[in-house]
Design a protein around this motif. Structure first.
Motif, short mmCIF file in Angstrom:
data_model
loop_
_atom_site.label_atom_id
_atom_site.label_comp_id
_atom_site.label_asym_id
_atom_site.label_seq_id
_atom_site.Cartn_x
_atom_site.Cartn_y
_atom_site.Cartn_z
N SER A 62 24.42 -34.54 13.09
CA SER A 62 22.99 -33.47 12.13
C SER A 62 23.49 -31.77 12.87
O SER A 62 23.72 -31.80 13.77
CB SER A 62 22.54 -33.58 12.56
OG SER A 62 20.86 -32.67 12.25
N SER A 68 22.87 -34.09 -1.76
CA SER A 68 21.42 -34.14 -1.68
C SER A 68 21.09 -35.14 -1.66
O SER A 68 21.54 -36.02 -2.52
CB SER A 68 20.43 -32.90 -2.20
OG SER A 68 19.87 -33.37 -3.16
N PRO A 69 19.89 -35.07 -0.59
CA PRO A 69 19.28 -34.55 0.51
C PRO A 69 19.98 -34.72 1.92
O PRO A 69 19.11 -33.93 2.57
CB PRO A 69 18.02 -35.22 0.40
CG PRO A 69 18.22 -37.20 0.38
CD PRO A 69 19.52 -36.70 -0.92
N GLN A 108 23.42 -29.91 2.77
CA GLN A 108 23.22 -28.97 2.11
C GLN A 108 24.36 -27.98 1.83
O GLN A 108 25.11 -27.89 2.43
CB GLN A 108 22.14 -28.22 3.38
CG GLN A 108 22.10 -27.03 2.71
CD GLN A 108 21.26 -25.99 4.33
OE1 GLN A 108 21.37 -26.20 5.54
NE2 GLN A 108 20.37 -25.16 3.19
N TYR A 109 24.73 -28.22 0.41
CA TYR A 109 25.46 -27.02 -0.23
C TYR A 109 25.69 -25.79 0.45
O TYR A 109 24.83 -25.70 0.74
CB TYR A 109 25.44 -27.76 -1.93
CG TYR A 109 26.52 -26.25 -2.42
CD1 TYR A 109 27.71 -27.02 -2.32
CD2 TYR A 109 25.86 -25.19 -2.76
CE1 TYR A 109 28.78 -26.24 -3.67
CE2 TYR A 109 27.19 -24.40 -3.61
CZ TYR A 109 28.51 -25.22 -3.74
OH TYR A 109 29.50 -24.83 -4.25
N TRP A 110 26.80 -25.53 0.86
CA TRP A 110 27.41 -23.83 0.98
C TRP A 110 27.99 -23.79 0.18
O TRP A 110 27.64 -22.25 0.08
CB TRP A 110 27.47 -24.17 2.96
CG TRP A 110 27.12 -24.23 3.37
CD1 TRP A 110 25.43 -25.34 3.84
CD2 TRP A 110 26.92 -23.65 4.78
NE1 TRP A 110 25.12 -24.52 4.68
CE2 TRP A 110 25.93 -24.06 6.06
CE3 TRP A 110 28.18 -23.07 5.59
CZ2 TRP A 110 25.71 -23.48 6.78
CZ3 TRP A 110 27.65 -22.49 6.53
CH2 TRP A 110 27.07 -22.76 7.52
N HIS A 168 30.00 -28.93 3.29
CA HIS A 168 28.37 -29.08 2.88
C HIS A 168 27.80 -28.98 4.84
O HIS A 168 28.63 -29.48 5.38
CB HIS A 168 27.91 -30.12 3.02
CG HIS A 168 27.88 -30.53 1.42
ND1 HIS A 168 29.24 -30.21 0.49
CD2 HIS A 168 26.97 -30.67 0.29
CE1 HIS A 168 29.32 -30.51 -0.92
NE2 HIS A 168 28.08 -30.08 -0.79
N ARG A 169 26.21 -28.96 4.79
CA ARG A 169 25.49 -28.87 6.16
C ARG A 169 25.32 -30.35 6.17
O ARG A 169 24.74 -29.99 5.34
CB ARG A 169 25.39 -27.99 6.70
CG ARG A 169 24.99 -28.02 7.88
CD ARG A 169 23.67 -26.59 8.69
NE ARG A 169 24.38 -25.40 8.75
CZ ARG A 169 25.49 -25.19 9.68
NH1 ARG A 169 26.05 -25.97 10.93
NH2 ARG A 169 26.17 -24.07 10.03
N VAL A 206 22.35 -32.31 6.86
CA VAL A 206 20.49 -31.97 7.74
C VAL A 206 20.52 -33.66 7.81
O VAL A 206 18.62 -33.20 8.28
CB VAL A 206 20.25 -30.99 6.78
CG1 VAL A 206 20.91 -30.17 6.11
CG2 VAL A 206 20.59 -32.15 5.07
#
Length: 196
Positions: free
Chosen positions: A109, A142-143, A146-148, A157-158, A160
């Motif tokens: 994460s 998602s979910p 998280q799109y960067w 993406h990160r 989450v």
């Protein structure tokens, strides 16, 4: 770390002499008449589990555009959502299930992942007629992610999800040619994920 996984796609074009829009009602009526009726039925369910290890990527579902009848060519847009839909253009009739490709991964994460789609953001389908193309390929994450940003075929993406486990989906726009030869069109594609 880099992980690559392949997926399979399919698009079926119904070619039983029903390519013209005016013949659709006849095809539907024939399908209803030829379906046997049963006095009773039973359903079976399957259960499955997917085991993920850290810094891995696993294919969960293949990409499927269902059945297509064309009358002059057009497109079918498959949304890469949890409940995917197919949106055909004016000269296309679509039936059957739409299924986005689904991939599962496991990282940490808060860390970044780079999802690399096929070169040119395109996938080629081969079959009995001229090749068809999925262009552009789209990603939805998602979910869990998280799109960067996106650069070319890289989707950054990160993670989450606190567990580090994530799913992402692949869809796209199928380009159907005018007078496309009926039959099954399939292809394979690679998805690569870089963990940072």
């Amino acid at each position: 770390m880099t992980v690559a996984v392949s997926g399979i796609i399919g698009a079926r074009r119904n070619g039983r002499g029903c390519s013209a829009l005016l013949r659709l009602a006849i095809c539907i009526a024939t399908a209803i008449i030829s379906t046997p009726l049963h006095a009773s039925s039973s359903d079976a369910a399957e259960s499955e589990a997917i085991l993920l290890q850290r810094l891995t990527l696993t294919k969960v579902e293949d990409l499927d555009f269902g059945q297509i009848i064309e009358n002059g060519g057009g497109t079918v847009v498959l949304s890469p959502d949890p409940n995917p839909s197919c949106a055909p253009s004016a000269n296309i009739i679509h039936s059957g299930t739409c299924q986005a490709a689904v991939f599962g991964g496991a990282g940490t994460s808060g860390r970044l992942v780079n999802i690399l789609v096929p070169v040119g953001r395109r996938i080629v389908l081969t079959g009995p007629g001229a090749d068809m193309e999925i262009n552009p390929v789209t990603v939805s994450a998602s979910p869990d992610l998280q799109y960067w940003f996106r650069i070319g075929r890289s989707h950054i993406h990160r993670i989450v999800n606190p567990t580090g486990i994530f799913l992402f989906r692949i869809g796209g726009t199928l380009q159907v040619g005018a007078n496309q030869t009926p039959g099954l069109y399939t292809g394979a594609f690679d998805i690569q994920v870089d963990y940072y």
